[in-house]
Design a protein around this motif. Structure first.
Motif, PDB file in Angstrom:
ATOM      1  N   MET A 123       1.038  -1.752   0.067  1.00  0.00           N
ATOM      2  CA  MET A 123       0.138   0.361  -0.277  1.00  0.00           C
ATOM      3  C   MET A 123       0.422   0.936  -0.170  1.00  0.00           C
ATOM      4  SD  MET A 123      -3.392   0.281   0.052  1.00  0.00           S
ATOM      5  CE  MET A 123      -3.196   2.275  -1.165  1.00  0.00           C
ATOM      6  N   ASN A 124       0.516   2.382   0.111  1.00  0.00           N
ATOM      7  CA  ASN A 124       1.394   3.745  -0.531  1.00  0.00           C
ATOM      8  C   ASN A 124       1.829   3.903   0.741  1.00  0.00           C
ATOM      9  OD1 ASN A 124       0.522   3.729  -3.397  1.00  0.00           O
ATOM     10  ND2 ASN A 124      -1.636   4.400  -3.038  1.00  0.00           N
ATOM     11  N   ASP A 125       1.316   4.260   1.936  1.00  0.00           N
ATOM     12  CA  ASP A 125       1.646   4.130   2.887  1.00  0.00           C
ATOM     13  C   ASP A 125       2.614   3.753   3.751  1.00  0.00           C
ATOM     14  OD1 ASP A 125      -0.535   2.374   5.740  1.00  0.00           O
ATOM     15  OD2 ASP A 125       0.250   1.640   3.244  1.00  0.00           O
ATOM     16  N   ALA A 126       3.291   2.592   2.975  1.00  0.00           N
ATOM     17  CA  ALA A 126       4.210   2.136   3.163  1.00  0.00           C
ATOM     18  C   ALA A 126       5.753   3.006   2.797  1.00  0.00           C
ATOM     19  CB  ALA A 126       4.467   1.185   2.567  1.00  0.00           C
ATOM     20  N   SER A 127       5.168   3.690   1.624  1.00  0.00           N
ATOM     21  CA  SER A 127       6.421   4.469   1.209  1.00  0.00           C
ATOM     22  C   SER A 127       7.413   5.075   2.428  1.00  0.00           C
ATOM     23  CB  SER A 127       5.942   5.057  -0.032  1.00  0.00           C
ATOM     24  OG  SER A 127       6.732   6.266  -0.320  1.00  0.00           O
ATOM     25  N   PRO A 128       8.530   4.987   2.229  1.00  0.00           N
ATOM     26  CA  PRO A 128       8.585   6.238   2.851  1.00  0.00           C
ATOM     27  C   PRO A 128       9.125   7.003   2.958  1.00  0.00           C
ATOM     28  CG  PRO A 128      10.480   4.771   2.842  1.00  0.00           C
ATOM     29  CD  PRO A 128       9.291   3.872   2.392  1.00  0.00           C
ATOM     30  N   ALA A 129       9.679   7.732   1.646  1.00  0.00           N
ATOM     31  CA  ALA A 129       9.666   8.988   1.169  1.00  0.00           C
ATOM     32  C   ALA A 129       8.387   9.530   1.106  1.00  0.00           C
ATOM     33  CB  ALA A 129      10.048   8.832  -0.509  1.00  0.00           C
ATOM     34  N   LEU A 130       7.494   8.729   1.035  1.00  0.00           N
ATOM     35  CA  LEU A 130       5.959  10.070   0.998  1.00  0.00           C
ATOM     36  C   LEU A 130       5.953  10.701   2.659  1.00  0.00           C
ATOM     37  CD1 LEU A 130       3.932  10.236  -1.348  1.00  0.00           C
ATOM     38  CD2 LEU A 130       2.483   8.369  -0.032  1.00  0.00           C
ATOM     39  N   ALA A 131       6.119  11.603   2.632  1.00  0.00           N
ATOM     40  CA  ALA A 131       6.355  12.266   3.846  1.00  0.00           C
ATOM     41  C   ALA A 131       4.654  13.353   3.458  1.00  0.00           C
ATOM     42  CB  ALA A 131       6.736  13.618   4.062  1.00  0.00           C
ATOM     43  N   GLU A 132       4.586  13.724   2.215  1.00  0.00           N
ATOM     44  CA  GLU A 132       2.728  14.135   2.082  1.00  0.00           C
ATOM     45  C   GLU A 132       1.648  13.150   1.593  1.00  0.00           C
ATOM     46  OE1 GLU A 132       2.745  16.682  -1.341  1.00  0.00           O
ATOM     47  OE2 GLU A 132       2.070  18.078   0.098  1.00  0.00           O
ATOM     48  N   ILE A 133       0.910  13.195   2.346  1.00  0.00           N
ATOM     49  CA  ILE A 133       0.032  12.173   2.488  1.00  0.00           C
ATOM     50  C   ILE A 133      -1.146  12.384   1.671  1.00  0.00           C
ATOM     51  CG2 ILE A 133      -2.151  11.047   4.421  1.00  0.00           C
ATOM     52  CD1 ILE A 133      -0.452  10.097   5.490  1.00  0.00           C
ATOM     53  N   ALA A 134      -1.732  13.760   1.857  1.00  0.00           N
ATOM     54  CA  ALA A 134      -2.939  14.225   0.819  1.00  0.00           C
ATOM     55  C   ALA A 134      -2.015  15.382   0.103  1.00  0.00           C
ATOM     56  CB  ALA A 134      -3.914  14.533   1.696  1.00  0.00           C
ATOM     57  N   HIS A 135      -2.295  15.744  -0.887  1.00  0.00           N
ATOM     58  CA  HIS A 135      -1.801  16.760  -1.511  1.00  0.00           C
ATOM     59  C   HIS A 135      -3.036  17.408  -2.648  1.00  0.00           C
ATOM     60  CE1 HIS A 135       0.826  19.530  -3.932  1.00  0.00           C
ATOM     61  NE2 HIS A 135       0.045  19.246  -4.642  1.00  0.00           N
ATOM     62  N   ALA A 136      -3.766  18.759  -2.428  1.00  0.00           N
ATOM     63  CA  ALA A 136      -4.545  19.092  -2.807  1.00  0.00           C
ATOM     64  C   ALA A 136      -4.546  21.330  -3.617  1.00  0.00           C
ATOM     65  CB  ALA A 136      -5.976  19.397  -1.978  1.00  0.00           C
ATOM     66  N   ARG A 137      -4.467  21.056  -5.133  1.00  0.00           N
ATOM     67  CA  ARG A 137      -3.910  22.286  -5.419  1.00  0.00           C
ATOM     68  C   ARG A 137      -4.804  22.772  -6.014  1.00  0.00           C
ATOM     69  NH1 ARG A 137       0.241  24.654  -3.967  1.00  0.00           N
ATOM     70  NH2 ARG A 137       1.069  22.928  -3.065  1.00  0.00           N
ATOM     71  N   GLY A 138      -5.373  24.405  -6.007  1.00  0.00           N
ATOM     72  CA  GLY A 138      -6.539  24.611  -7.033  1.00  0.00           C
ATOM     73  C   GLY A 138      -7.537  24.225  -7.225  1.00  0.00           C
ATOM     74  N   ILE A 139      -7.846  24.150  -5.996  1.00  0.00           N
ATOM     75  CA  ILE A 139      -9.567  22.706  -5.971  1.00  0.00           C
ATOM     76  C   ILE A 139     -10.283  23.757  -5.694  1.00  0.00           C
ATOM     77  CG2 ILE A 139     -10.597  21.591  -4.680  1.00  0.00           C
ATOM     78  CD1 ILE A 139      -8.335  20.010  -5.535  1.00  0.00           C
ATOM     79  N   HIS A 140     -11.899  22.965  -7.622  1.00  0.00           N
ATOM     80  CA  HIS A 140     -12.632  23.874  -7.901  1.00  0.00           C
ATOM     81  C   HIS A 140     -13.921  22.713  -7.392  1.00  0.00           C
ATOM     82  CE1 HIS A 140     -11.441  28.193  -8.518  1.00  0.00           C
ATOM     83  NE2 HIS A 140     -10.327  26.974  -9.494  1.00  0.00           N
ATOM     84  N   LYS A 141     -14.948  22.892  -6.694  1.00  0.00           N
ATOM     85  CA  LYS A 141     -15.870  22.484  -6.970  1.00  0.00           C
ATOM     86  C   LYS A 141     -17.034  23.678  -6.857  1.00  0.00           C
ATOM     87  CE  LYS A 141     -18.123  18.257  -6.759  1.00  0.00           C
ATOM     88  NZ  LYS A 141     -17.680  17.654  -7.515  1.00  0.00           N
ATOM     89  N   THR A 142     -17.909  22.913  -8.322  1.00  0.00           N
ATOM     90  CA  THR A 142     -19.457  23.844  -8.075  1.00  0.00           C
ATOM     91  C   THR A 142     -20.665  22.625  -7.491  1.00  0.00           C
ATOM     92  OG1 THR A 142     -18.426  25.169  -9.276  1.00  0.00           O
ATOM     93  CG2 THR A 142     -20.859  25.364  -9.544  1.00  0.00           C
ATOM     94  N   TYR A 143     -21.823  23.232  -6.964  1.00  0.00           N
ATOM     95  CA  TYR A 143     -22.695  22.137  -6.852  1.00  0.00           C
ATOM     96  C   TYR A 143     -23.674  22.869  -8.111  1.00  0.00           C
ATOM     97  CZ  TYR A 143     -21.207  19.500  -3.228  1.00  0.00           C
ATOM     98  OH  TYR A 143     -20.204  18.207  -2.269  1.00  0.00           O
ATOM     99  N   HIS A 144     -24.893  21.652  -8.642  1.00  0.00           N
ATOM    100  CA  HIS A 144     -24.984  22.238  -9.731  1.00  0.00           C
ATOM    101  C   HIS A 144     -26.523  21.724  -9.150  1.00  0.00           C
ATOM    102  CE1 HIS A 144     -22.214  22.338 -12.455  1.00  0.00           C
ATOM    103  NE2 HIS A 144     -21.872  21.752 -12.396  1.00  0.00           N
ATOM    104  N   THR A 145     -27.339  22.983  -8.849  1.00  0.00           N
ATOM    105  CA  THR A 145     -28.979  22.587  -8.283  1.00  0.00           C
ATOM    106  C   THR A 145     -29.937  23.508  -8.782  1.00  0.00           C
ATOM    107  OG1 THR A 145     -28.533  24.829  -6.734  1.00  0.00           O
ATOM    108  CG2 THR A 145     -27.818  23.174  -5.648  1.00  0.00           C
ATOM    109  N   PRO A 146     -31.160  23.067  -8.734  1.00  0.00           N
ATOM    110  CA  PRO A 146     -32.469  23.747  -9.517  1.00  0.00           C
ATOM    111  C   PRO A 146     -32.291  25.221  -9.349  1.00  0.00           C
ATOM    112  CG  PRO A 146     -32.745  21.885  -8.148  1.00  0.00           C
ATOM    113  CD  PRO A 146     -31.544  21.732  -7.638  1.00  0.00           C
ATOM    114  N   GLY A 147     -31.695  25.915  -8.350  1.00  0.00           N
ATOM    115  CA  GLY A 147     -31.068  26.976  -7.892  1.00  0.00           C
ATOM    116  C   GLY A 147     -30.699  27.199  -8.498  1.00  0.00           C
ATOM    117  N   GLY A 148     -29.850  26.909  -9.900  1.00  0.00           N
ATOM    118  CA  GLY A 148     -28.863  27.643  -9.785  1.00  0.00           C
ATOM    119  C   GLY A 148     -26.723  26.911  -9.604  1.00  0.00           C
ATOM    120  N   GLU A 149     -25.979  27.647  -9.733  1.00  0.00           N
ATOM    121  CA  GLU A 149     -25.033  27.488  -9.906  1.00  0.00           C
ATOM    122  C   GLU A 149     -24.328  27.632  -8.465  1.00  0.00           C
ATOM    123  OE1 GLU A 149     -22.233  26.325 -12.907  1.00  0.00           O
ATOM    124  OE2 GLU A 149     -23.987  24.946 -13.271  1.00  0.00           O
ATOM    125  N   VAL A 150     -24.153  26.748  -7.352  1.00  0.00           N
ATOM    126  CA  VAL A 150     -23.573  27.104  -6.784  1.00  0.00           C
ATOM    127  C   VAL A 150     -22.179  26.785  -5.993  1.00  0.00           C
ATOM    128  CG1 VAL A 150     -24.139  26.965  -3.772  1.00  0.00           C
ATOM    129  CG2 VAL A 150     -25.613  26.782  -5.214  1.00  0.00           C
TER     130      VAL A 150
END
Lengths: 227, 350, 819
Positions: free
Chosen positions: A1-28
């Motif tokens: 598994m990935n956690d076995a890799s000692p080199a991987l100090a960074e467990i989660a990496h997010a950059r420039g994340i965008h998320k928009t919900y499409h609702t009946p009332g329009g884009e949120v």
């Protein structure tokens, strides 16, 4: 598994994340360019007002949802490219998830609920489960069913389920939101202690400042960005 | 409804007809003969009377086989057989009460095809029967009969039709009738079972075969066997092999064995003028080739310098009739050349 | 992957299945629904298959099942010479003689066959398989054909023939012989029936050898009938309707059973929605969740299906004797009363169970597949009816109603049943909308808070109960429809029997001489002697019977005429006209004034009479005319008029004087009893199915209520908190169930009557050839109303009891969980 890799100090990496919900009332638009990095063993609290996108960010990290834009990699899995099966595999093997509503399986007793995810990931260890149950104060309740437990007890089972397989990353979504203050504090303390004891990274969403203060790091979401 | 179920009863009863009850000897020929007339060494043969049916005997047949050459140069064989089976030793000759059942087989064989059909009939009502003079043997629309004005059986017209074949042939005899055994009294087992048996082996025959591929004109030689008895087989005898050969030198050879605990052999060597030399155990040797039934045989008559091998024109000449057997034309090689017919009964079904 | 996939599947399946372990009642519902559905379906199929197999046994063994028949046209003779001529021309035919033997009152079919040519008709005869299968011990063709001959019959038939004059015929007991039939050689049959050289028919090989000359050249007076065309004489054509009837009921039952399954499965999906989401959040791929749920359902289907097959088997075994009696009594088709296990039947039962489960589970599976991993608020529970859903159902119902006349236009039995199906389904679909409308109306009238809440709450629950109510409605409608049909049948038939069996005694002589002596003896002792001679004949191309009857007030006053020309009885007595039965009239399209071909010349029809329970055509003519036309018909049977109080003594005197067996003299009341018995048996099967269908509907209702009970606690809790005690809530709940059931029952009445009309006026005419006046029975409706109330009570009791016993804590939790 990935956690076995000692080199991987960074467990989660997010950059420039965008998320928009499409609702009946329009884009949120919920997330508008979030950057976040979580390191091995680190605990991060995400705070913010209701509707600020805290849970959405957590769900994205947990592979429960996919970002519209940006780079997101968790435990070496590129979540923008992953299909349902790949994301399920990540959740199963790499992540322990703690929900506000506990989400126990009502037809299974405490013992079975506790061991469920560890078994799912093929990492169940009876002795470890025993210790965990004792640490969580559940030893006397192993034969009970969720509906026979109080909210605090149920959340302790949920925490135990998330930790029993020793996942490298634990995600908690308002874990004390359904508990009274005293119980919530006790449960939160226990959760943090156990996560640290196991060396897992923890990302938790909360609007409790006191809980957030217990974490190594605290990020605040406002208007879809981290501050 | 009920009419359909009647088929069951019919099946039940037909099992009593010459069929199925193999344990009683082939086709029931070894069964009980109480009350029926028995073959008599002193009886002799009388014509034209004996061309007709002998209702007081249990079984009887009119058996014509023909080796033919088509205008297409191919070898063909034709069989026309009418069996009579008495159901009771005596009874009226006319009406539904007449205790006579008839069965007929017709076949046409080519090197690559074997077509056959079967008919059943009741006696007493005109559906099937045999008259001695003028000679006519018929069942349904099949018949073997002397043409109008012809006496005896020297001239015959032979017709039959099945689902996928038919034939219309005319035969003319160029020799005398031949009595087998002792004046037509032919012994079939060591314990004395016998039949009355004569032949007309000298027919030239021609006509038309209708086969699935079309009609073909044919000509060749034919052999008529007439036999009747009430119990020609011993109980232990399981079947027989019968061979009738037209040799190119004009001689005819009938060789047969009844298979039992020990085979019982008999035969007739017929000179071109019709003189018969009866062949007994020891005069005659039959050696079967491989296969069941074996479609190649070595036939030897040392006293007459005959040592030939016969081979089926079409090895797949089985008659899948209510009583299954093998019957088909053969070619003859060896000390003599020629052609003929081979019949084998009582072999386990393949 | 290091994780054993199998171990994971076991774990997930265990989590899914644990739901059932915690809710055994729900599991029981699911299994019971499927099991009952399968049982009803496969039970009826078993009965059908057995009956069909019975008809076909001989046909299958010999391939003679559908042999064409050659019969003489219009009263001409068919003789042995014709048979021989056809054979000599190459036609593969075999002669048949059919007739009837009388022994006192017993009648036995006599069937003359020619075994030698018969077996030659089919290639199957050549494989020798039948002989090796082991025929009877002493089958002896010679004894069979040579006088006095042998006759094959069952032991029962032999008993019926005990003492009959059969000219020394030896009877061979053969368990495989057709019931009530004596099989003899064709020649023996000619003798026994005094037919001379005449034959009844020839059966022909299906494929004739090529080159045989056409029929009109050899035997122009014979006509070839193709059995595939399905003549009325063929029991398959007649009994098909009966089987179709049963199958329709089985399908209805299956659908009702599926309602249960559907609600149990739907509930299971609904209740496990959270678990499914959790499982996926914990890392179980969607495809695996779906596959495992499908597998779970498949296992349930197989288990319940297997149990259903066993139950269906038991049901069929219990019903079989009744069905056998029905078929032989009503149609003269003979069926063994026992059951055999047929692999095809087991497979079809399991197949239906699987298909039904798939149908019931499809919605749940699709919802699971589409379910978002993150619940964005609660999706509308499956049990909630939406206005849109109701509209869609009404539209579907409309389409079905439009299809109804189309089905009727197609005509025939299948068209009739299709129309039935359309009507029933449309009614079921429209039911929730109707109930909703009624409740909406009630809401506007409701006074008082509690009443208002009650009506509103009932409306809200309609969605969850609609499936069960539809099932109940269908079951009730089927009950009303079939009950009305049976009732109409019975009352009409009883009345008809009174008319038709108007003479006090019916006497059968053993010989013509005895018949004459009996008439002489009676001449001074009875008020009137009415000879009834009869002969078999081909009527409008079907085998039927012609009766010669005396001119007597007995007929003039009582005969059940459906249509009559003026001066009917005079013209009949004078030989100028005949009467025909309704079957003949309908099948041949003959009406008053039309002429009908009869042996000895055609005559006009002066009247049509009802002739229930007889599938064959029949003609009545004056006695004198009959005598001229059928000089050889046996004169054995007569009706005797005498004062009813003297009938018993006269019968005893007759029996004494002529040493007649008891069965030779039938008194009217006895005949009526026997006749009615046959018809009671006919519908015993239907009645059994009705009860079962209602039971299934009850279980569907129970399931629906239990489902709702678990969902609607949050709705009840506030009412309880507002001060309505639990017992009262429970009573209200039971009352609601009752009211819904009563409303459903009320709706089912017109639907059921419509069903009855369809059965009587469409299906019955197509199947039997006669139409029945519809007789609406109020007691029947009352009985069914009570049944529906009882069903509702039985179904509602447990949920109401549970509600009454619910702990305050459970109700309080609603508030605690409320967020």
């Amino acid at each position: 598994m990935n956690d076995a890799s000692p080199a991987l100090a960074e467990i989660a990496h997010a950059r420039g994340i965008h998320k928009t919900y499409h609702t009946p009332g329009g884009e949120v638009p919920v997330l508008r360019g979030v950057d976040l990095s979580v390191r091995r063993g680190e605990s991060v609290a995400i705070t913010g007002e209701s509707g600020s996108g805290k849970s959405t960010l957590l769900h994205l990290i947990g592979g429960l949802d996919a970002p519209d834009d940006g780079a997101l990699s968790v435990l070496g899995t590129d979540l923008r490219a992953a299909d349902d099966t790949a994301r399920a595999t990540l959740r199963r093997n790499g992540i322990g998830m703690i929900f506000q509503q506990f989400n126990l399986i009502p037809s299974l007793d405490v013992r079975a609920n506790l061991g469920f995810q560890a078994r799912l990931a093929g990492r169940f260890d009876a002795a470890r489960a025993e210790t965990l149950a004792r640490d969580l104060g559940l030893s006397a309740l192993l034969g009970r069913y969720p509906e026979q437990l109080s909210g605090g007890q149920q959340q302790r089972v949920a925490i135990g389920r998330a930790l029993a397989g020793n996942p490298p990353l634990v995600l908690a979504d308002e874990p004390t939101g359904n508990l009274d203050e005293a119980t919530g504090d006790a449960v939160a303390q226990l959760m943090l202690a156990l996560v640290r004891q196991r060396g897992s990274a923890l990302v938790l969403v909360t609007h409790s400042a006191r809980l957030a203060d217990l974490c190594d790091r605290r990020v605040h979401l406002r208007a879809g960005r981290l501050a | 409804m009920n009419a359909r179920r009647a088929g069951l009863v019919a099946a039940l009863l037909l099992a009593a007809l010459p069929g199925a009850a193999q344990e009683r000897g082939f086709a029931g020929l070894g069964g009980d003969n109480a009350g029926y007339a028995l073959p008599d060494r002193a009886r002799g043969l009388t014509f034209p009377r004996d061309h007709g049916a002998h209702e007081d005997f249990r079984i009887e047949w009119w058996y014509l086989t023909a080796n033919l050459r088509g205008e297409d140069g191919r070898d063909y064989g034709v069989q026309w057989t009418l069996f009579r089976s008495a159901l009771a030793p005596e009874g009226p000759l006319q009406g539904w009460a007449a205790p006579q059942a008839w069965m007929a087989h017709a076949a046409a064989t080519s090197p690559d095809g074997h077509h056959f059909a079967e008919r059943f009939g009741r006696g007493g009502i005109g559906q099937a029967g045999v008259t001695a003079a003028p000679f006519a043997a018929w069942i349904d629309d099949w018949q073997m009969a002397a043409p109008e004005g012809a006496a005896g059986i020297d001239r015959l017209r032979v017709t039959a039709r099945g689902g996928d074949f038919g034939y219309d042939l005319s035969a003319t005899a160029h020799g005398p009738l031949v009595a087998h055994g002792q004046n037509g009294f032919s012994v079939k087992s060591a314990s004395g079972q016998a039949s009355h048996y004569y032949s007309q082996p000298f027919y030239d025959i021609e006509g038309t075969l209708a086969l699935p591929g079309g009609e073909v004109k044919v000509a060749g030689q034919a052999w008529l066997d007439r036999e009747w008895s009430s119990q020609p087989l011993d109980r232990s005898q399981r079947g027989w092999d019968w061979i009738a050969l037209h040799l190119d030198d004009g001689r005819k050879l009938m060789a047969a064995q009844v298979r039992g605990d020990a085979p019982f052999l008999f035969g007739s060597l017929i000179a071109p003028d019709g003189t018969v030399q009866p062949l007994r155990q020891g005069d005659l040797m039959l050696d079967a080739g491989r296969g069941s039934p074996p479609t190649r045989w070595r036939v030897r008559v040392p006293g007459a310098g005959i040592d030939v091998t016969i081979d089926a024109v079409n090895p797949d000449s089985g008659m899948a009739t209510s009583v299954p057997y093998w019957e088909g034309p053969v070619t003859v090689e060896g000390s003599s050349r020629g052609r003929g017919y081979l019949e084998m009964t009582g072999y386990p079904a393949r | 992957m290091t994780t054993g996939r199998l171990a994971r599947w076991r774990l997930v399946l265990g989590a899914l299945v644990s739901h059932w372990m915690r809710r055994p009642l729900q599991l029981a519902m699911l299994l019971a629904g499927l099991m009952l559905a399968t049982a009803l379906w496969s039970g009826v199929q078993a009965v059908n298959a057995e009956a069909r197999a019975s008809y076909a046994t001989a046909a299958d063994r010999l391939g003679t099942g559908a042999l064409p028949r050659l019969e003489p046209a219009g009263g001409q003779a068919l003789t042995t010479a014709d048979f021989v001529a056809l054979r000599r021309a190459g036609w593969q035919v075999s002669p048949v003689v059919e007739g009837r033997l009388r022994n006192g009152t017993a009648r036995v079919s006599l069937l003359g066959i020619e075994p030698v040519t018969r077996l030659g008709l089919t290639p199957a005869a050549n494989d020798g398989g039948d002989a090796s299968a082991g025929p009877g011990p002493q089958a002896d063709l010679g004894a069979f054909i040579t006088p006095p001959g042998q006759g094959y019959a069952t032991a029962a038939t032999a008993r019926a023939l005990d003492g009959a004059d059969l000219r020394g015929l030896a009877i061979v007991i053969d368990a495989d012989a057709p019931p009530n039939t004596l099989i003899v050689d064709v020649g023996i049959a000619q003798g026994l029936l005094g037919m001379g050289e005449n034959l009844t028919a020839l059966v022909a090989a299906t494929a004739q050898p090529p080159g045989a000359p056409p029929l009109d050249r050899i035997a122009p007076h014979l006509t070839l009938s193709d059995p595939q065309a399905g003549s009325a004489a063929d029991p398959a054509a007649l009994t098909d309707s009966f089987h179709l009837n049963l199958t329709a009921f089985a399908l209805l039952s299956f659908i009702v059973g599926l309602f249960i399954t559907q609600s149990a499965v739907g509930l299971a999906f609904e209740q496990r929605g959270g678990v499914l989401r959790t499982l996926r959040a914990l890392g179980v791929p969607r495809a695996e969740v779906l596959a495992l749920m499908a597998a779970e359902l498949a296992v349930a289907a197989l288990v319940a299906g297997a149990a259903g097959i066993v139950l269906g088997w038991a049901m069929a075994a219990a019903l079989m004797p009744g069905v056998a009696a029905t078929l032989s009594g009503l149609y003269g088709a003979d069926v063994a009363g026992s059951l055999q296990l047929r692999p095809g039947w087991v497979l079809s039962g399991l197949g239906m169970a699987l298909a039904g489960t798939a149908l019931a589970g499809a919605r749940g599976l699709i919802q699971t597949a589409r379910m978002p991993l993150l619940a964005a608020g609660m999706a509308a529970p499956w049990a909630q009816a939406t206005a849109r859903g109701l509209r869609l159902q009404v539209i579907a119902a409309g389409v079905l109603v439009l299809a109804l006349p189309l089905c009727l236009a197609v005509g025939g039995l299948v068209g009739g049943f299709a129309a039935l199906a359309c009507g029933l389904l449309a009614a079921a679909l429209v039911l929730p909308a109707v109930l909703d409308a009624v409740l909406r109306l009630a809401a506007t009238r409701a006074r008082g808070v509690l009443t208002g809440w009650f009506v509103a709450d009932t409306r809200q629950q309609l969605g969850g109960l609609s499936l069960a109510l539809m099932a109940l409605m269908l079951a009730l409608a089927a009950n009303i429809g079939v009950g009305t049909m049976v009732g109409s049948f019975r009352s009409t038939f009883t009345g008809w029997l009174d008319q038709r069996l108007s003479a006090e005694l019916y006497v059968t002589a053993r010989t013509e001489d005895e018949g004459r002596a009996i008439r002489d003896w009676l001449a001074t002792r009875a008020d009137a002697i009415l000879p009834i001679w009869n002969a078999e004949a081909s009527l409008a191309g079907q085998p039927g019977r012609i009766y010669g009857v005396a001119d007597d007030p007995t007929y003039r006053d009582n005969w059940p005429l459906l249509a009559a020309a003026p001066g009917l009885w005079d013209s009949l007595a004078e030989g100028r006209a005949v009467l025909v039965n309704e079957q003949l009239s309908r099948r041949a399209g003959l009406d008053i004034g039309d002429r009908i071909d009869l042996p000895g010349g055609a005559l006009p029809i002066a009247g049509v009479y009802s002739d229930y329970g007889n599938p064959s055509p029949q003609v009545m003519m004056g006695l004198d005319d009959f005598g001229h036309r059928f000089p050889d018909a046996p004169r054995l049977y007569q009706a005797v008029r005498v004062a009813p109080d003297r009938a018993g003594a006269l019968a005893a005197g007759l029996a004494d004087r002529f040493d007649l067996p008891a069965s030779a003299i039938v008194d009217q009341s006895q005949a009526k009893r026997v006749s009615l018995q046959i018809f009671e048996r006919t519908f015993a099967v239907t009645a059994a199915l009705n009860v079962l269908t209602l039971a299934v509907a009850g279980i569907a209702l129970l399931t629906g209520l239990l489902t709702l009970a678990s969902i609607r606690l949050p709705q009840l809790a506030p009412v309880w908190a507002a001060g309505i005690p639990r017992r009262r809530l429970a009573r209200l709940d039971l009352l609601r169930t009752l009211l819904l059931a009563v409303a459903t029952g009320a709706f089912a009445v017109p639907v059921g009557l419509g069903l009855a009309w369809m059965l009587l006026a469409v299906v019955n005419v197509e199947a039997f050839g006669w139409r029945l006046p519809m007789d609406v029975s109020v007691p029947l409706l009352a009985r069914l109303g009570a049944a529906s109330v009882l069903t509702a009570l039985a179904a509602g009791a447990l949920p109401a009891l549970r509600l009454a016993r619910i702990t305050p804590g459970q109700l309080l939790r609603v508030f605690a969980d409320e967020r």
